[in-house]
Design a protein around this motif. Structure first.
Motif, PDB file in Angstrom:
ATOM      1  N   ASP A  77      62.066 -54.401  -1.622  1.00  0.00           N
ATOM      2  CA  ASP A  77      62.415 -52.976  -1.739  1.00  0.00           C
ATOM      3  C   ASP A  77      63.896 -52.810  -2.086  1.00  0.00           C
ATOM      4  O   ASP A  77      64.261 -51.979  -2.933  1.00  0.00           O
ATOM      5  CB  ASP A  77      62.093 -52.234  -0.441  1.00  0.00           C
ATOM      6  CG  ASP A  77      60.607 -52.123  -0.180  1.00  0.00           C
ATOM      7  OD1 ASP A  77      59.801 -52.336  -1.116  1.00  0.00           O
ATOM      8  OD2 ASP A  77      60.240 -51.828   0.984  1.00  0.00           O
ATOM      9  N   ARG A  78      64.742 -53.581  -1.417  1.00  0.00           N
ATOM     10  CA  ARG A  78      66.185 -53.520  -1.692  1.00  0.00           C
ATOM     11  C   ARG A  78      66.479 -53.920  -3.139  1.00  0.00           C
ATOM     12  O   ARG A  78      67.328 -53.332  -3.800  1.00  0.00           O
ATOM     13  CB  ARG A  78      66.955 -54.451  -0.753  1.00  0.00           C
ATOM     14  CG  ARG A  78      66.978 -54.001   0.652  1.00  0.00           C
ATOM     15  CD  ARG A  78      67.983 -52.918   0.765  1.00  0.00           C
ATOM     16  NE  ARG A  78      68.038 -52.485   2.138  1.00  0.00           N
ATOM     17  CZ  ARG A  78      69.075 -51.940   2.672  1.00  0.00           C
ATOM     18  NH1 ARG A  78      70.152 -51.742   1.959  1.00  0.00           N
ATOM     19  NH2 ARG A  78      69.049 -51.545   3.902  1.00  0.00           N
ATOM     20  N   GLU A  80      64.642 -53.575  -5.751  1.00  0.00           N
ATOM     21  CA  GLU A  80      64.304 -52.464  -6.660  1.00  0.00           C
ATOM     22  C   GLU A  80      65.306 -51.322  -6.552  1.00  0.00           C
ATOM     23  O   GLU A  80      65.729 -50.769  -7.566  1.00  0.00           O
ATOM     24  CB  GLU A  80      62.903 -51.943  -6.343  1.00  0.00           C
ATOM     25  CG  GLU A  80      61.797 -52.830  -6.849  1.00  0.00           C
ATOM     26  CD  GLU A  80      60.442 -52.212  -6.609  1.00  0.00           C
ATOM     27  OE1 GLU A  80      59.946 -51.519  -7.526  1.00  0.00           O
ATOM     28  OE2 GLU A  80      59.897 -52.406  -5.506  1.00  0.00           O
ATOM     29  N   LEU A  81      65.669 -50.960  -5.325  1.00  0.00           N
ATOM     30  CA  LEU A  81      66.588 -49.837  -5.131  1.00  0.00           C
ATOM     31  C   LEU A  81      67.986 -50.129  -5.675  1.00  0.00           C
ATOM     32  O   LEU A  81      68.626 -49.263  -6.267  1.00  0.00           O
ATOM     33  CB  LEU A  81      66.682 -49.478  -3.652  1.00  0.00           C
ATOM     34  CG  LEU A  81      65.446 -48.828  -3.034  1.00  0.00           C
ATOM     35  CD1 LEU A  81      65.600 -48.712  -1.532  1.00  0.00           C
ATOM     36  CD2 LEU A  81      65.225 -47.448  -3.652  1.00  0.00           C
ATOM     37  N   GLU A  82      68.470 -51.337  -5.446  1.00  0.00           N
ATOM     38  CA  GLU A  82      69.821 -51.701  -5.854  1.00  0.00           C
ATOM     39  C   GLU A  82      69.870 -52.310  -7.255  1.00  0.00           C
ATOM     40  O   GLU A  82      70.952 -52.593  -7.760  1.00  0.00           O
ATOM     41  CB  GLU A  82      70.413 -52.681  -4.842  1.00  0.00           C
ATOM     42  CG  GLU A  82      70.538 -52.091  -3.447  1.00  0.00           C
ATOM     43  CD  GLU A  82      70.942 -53.129  -2.410  1.00  0.00           C
ATOM     44  OE1 GLU A  82      71.303 -54.273  -2.783  1.00  0.00           O
ATOM     45  OE2 GLU A  82      70.900 -52.788  -1.208  1.00  0.00           O
ATOM     46  N   VAL A  83      68.726 -52.518  -7.852  1.00  0.00           N
ATOM     47  CA  VAL A  83      68.591 -53.119  -9.179  1.00  0.00           C
ATOM     48  C   VAL A  83      69.391 -54.423  -9.253  1.00  0.00           C
ATOM     49  O   VAL A  83      70.258 -54.620 -10.105  1.00  0.00           O
ATOM     50  CB  VAL A  83      69.011 -52.146 -10.309  1.00  0.00           C
ATOM     51  CG1 VAL A  83      68.591 -52.700 -11.663  1.00  0.00           C
ATOM     52  CG2 VAL A  83      68.415 -50.775 -10.093  1.00  0.00           C
ATOM     53  N   TYR A  86      67.371 -60.513  -5.130  1.00  0.00           N
ATOM     54  CA  TYR A  86      67.507 -61.024  -3.770  1.00  0.00           C
ATOM     55  C   TYR A  86      66.799 -62.360  -3.712  1.00  0.00           C
ATOM     56  O   TYR A  86      65.894 -62.637  -4.517  1.00  0.00           O
ATOM     57  CB  TYR A  86      66.888 -60.066  -2.756  1.00  0.00           C
ATOM     58  CG  TYR A  86      67.833 -59.003  -2.260  1.00  0.00           C
ATOM     59  CD1 TYR A  86      68.411 -59.089  -1.005  1.00  0.00           C
ATOM     60  CD2 TYR A  86      68.157 -57.908  -3.054  1.00  0.00           C
ATOM     61  CE1 TYR A  86      69.282 -58.118  -0.545  1.00  0.00           C
ATOM     62  CE2 TYR A  86      69.026 -56.931  -2.609  1.00  0.00           C
ATOM     63  CZ  TYR A  86      69.581 -57.038  -1.352  1.00  0.00           C
ATOM     64  OH  TYR A  86      70.453 -56.082  -0.912  1.00  0.00           O
ATOM     65  N   ASP A 112      72.675 -56.381   4.757  1.00  0.00           N
ATOM     66  CA  ASP A 112      71.806 -55.644   5.669  1.00  0.00           C
ATOM     67  C   ASP A 112      71.533 -56.482   6.916  1.00  0.00           C
ATOM     68  O   ASP A 112      71.155 -57.648   6.817  1.00  0.00           O
ATOM     69  CB  ASP A 112      70.479 -55.328   4.951  1.00  0.00           C
ATOM     70  CG  ASP A 112      69.580 -54.412   5.745  1.00  0.00           C
ATOM     71  OD1 ASP A 112      69.701 -54.350   6.987  1.00  0.00           O
ATOM     72  OD2 ASP A 112      68.733 -53.746   5.124  1.00  0.00           O
ATOM     73  N   ARG A 154      62.940 -55.853 -10.298  1.00  0.00           N
ATOM     74  CA  ARG A 154      61.730 -55.022 -10.345  1.00  0.00           C
ATOM     75  C   ARG A 154      60.899 -55.179  -9.072  1.00  0.00           C
ATOM     76  O   ARG A 154      59.827 -54.606  -8.939  1.00  0.00           O
ATOM     77  CB  ARG A 154      60.881 -55.409 -11.555  1.00  0.00           C
ATOM     78  CG  ARG A 154      61.567 -55.125 -12.877  1.00  0.00           C
ATOM     79  CD  ARG A 154      60.743 -55.666 -13.986  1.00  0.00           C
ATOM     80  NE  ARG A 154      60.501 -57.083 -13.709  1.00  0.00           N
ATOM     81  CZ  ARG A 154      60.280 -58.018 -14.605  1.00  0.00           C
ATOM     82  NH1 ARG A 154      60.253 -57.694 -15.861  1.00  0.00           N
ATOM     83  NH2 ARG A 154      60.091 -59.257 -14.270  1.00  0.00           N
ATOM     84  N   GLY A 155      61.375 -56.021  -8.129  1.00  0.00           N
ATOM     85  CA  GLY A 155      60.657 -56.247  -6.884  1.00  0.00           C
ATOM     86  C   GLY A 155      59.544 -57.280  -7.001  1.00  0.00           C
ATOM     87  O   GLY A 155      58.701 -57.376  -6.119  1.00  0.00           O
TER      88      GLY A 155
END
Length: 190
Positions: A77-78, A80-83, A86, A112, A154-155
């Motif tokens: 999720d991170r 995707e949100l932060e583009v 991870y 985080d 893109r997750g």
């Protein structure tokens, strides 16, 4: 002239000559009381079996797999949100999430708190497979070592399979990417 029995005749024509004495207090247990006791014994026995893990499932191992799966989902999720990418770096004694720093062009520990470095509980070990091949986990922590598992911006995950085991337990917890883009879990017995 014979003697006639003394007594009364009932409605169906039989002669009742004697009365039985009333029974004293009842001794023993009723069927309902026995069933209640058996139900209580069953409930207590079931609780004991679950608390000691005698049914073959190690709740602690399953809980650890749940937590790791949730953290990998959070990293996706991170991403995707932060583009940004991870990754998860696995070691024999634990794991740590990393985030790609495009300015420095290197992996940095995730900021985080939910994704901070963790140690495995006592007796838990992990095996990592990438594209179906088992990989050797580094013996020591190395800040330059890249993560084995990746989540792109893109997750989406690379093709991995994590296997968690506890010493002395035949159960293995498996975490891997699902076809729908999420994660799937499985359990196998050795």
């Amino acid at each position: 002239m014979g003697s006639r029995p003394t007594g009364t005749t009932s409605a169906i024509g039989t002669l009742a000559t004697e009365r039985r004495p009333a029974l004293g207090p009842t001794t023993g247990f009723t069927l309902v009381e026995i069933l209640v006791v058996l139900a209580i014994i069953g409930i207590v026995s079931g609780g004991v079996l679950f608390s000691f893990g005698l049914l073959g499932n190690d709740r602690r191992l399953s809980d650890e797999a749940d937590r790791l799966s949730a953290r990998i989902g959070l990293a996706a999720d991170r991403a995707e949100l932060e583009v940004r990418e991870y990754g998860l770096r696995m070691q024999p004694d634990g794991y740590e999430f990393l985030a790609w720093d495009s300015r420095r062009r290197e992996w940095q520990p995730a900021q985080d708190d939910s994704l901070r470095a963790r140690r495995w509980p006592t007796g838990v070990s992990a095996e990592v497979r990438i594209d179906g091949r088992a990989i050797v986990l580094p013996k020591r922590r190395d800040a330059l070592e890249p993560p084995q598992l990746g989540v792109d911006a893109r997750g989406e995950f690379n093709a991995f399979e994590l296997r968690l085991r506890r010493e002395g337990d035949p159960l293995t917890e498996i975490i891997r990417p699902a076809a729908d883009g999420g994660l799937e879990r499985a359990q196998v017995r050795r």
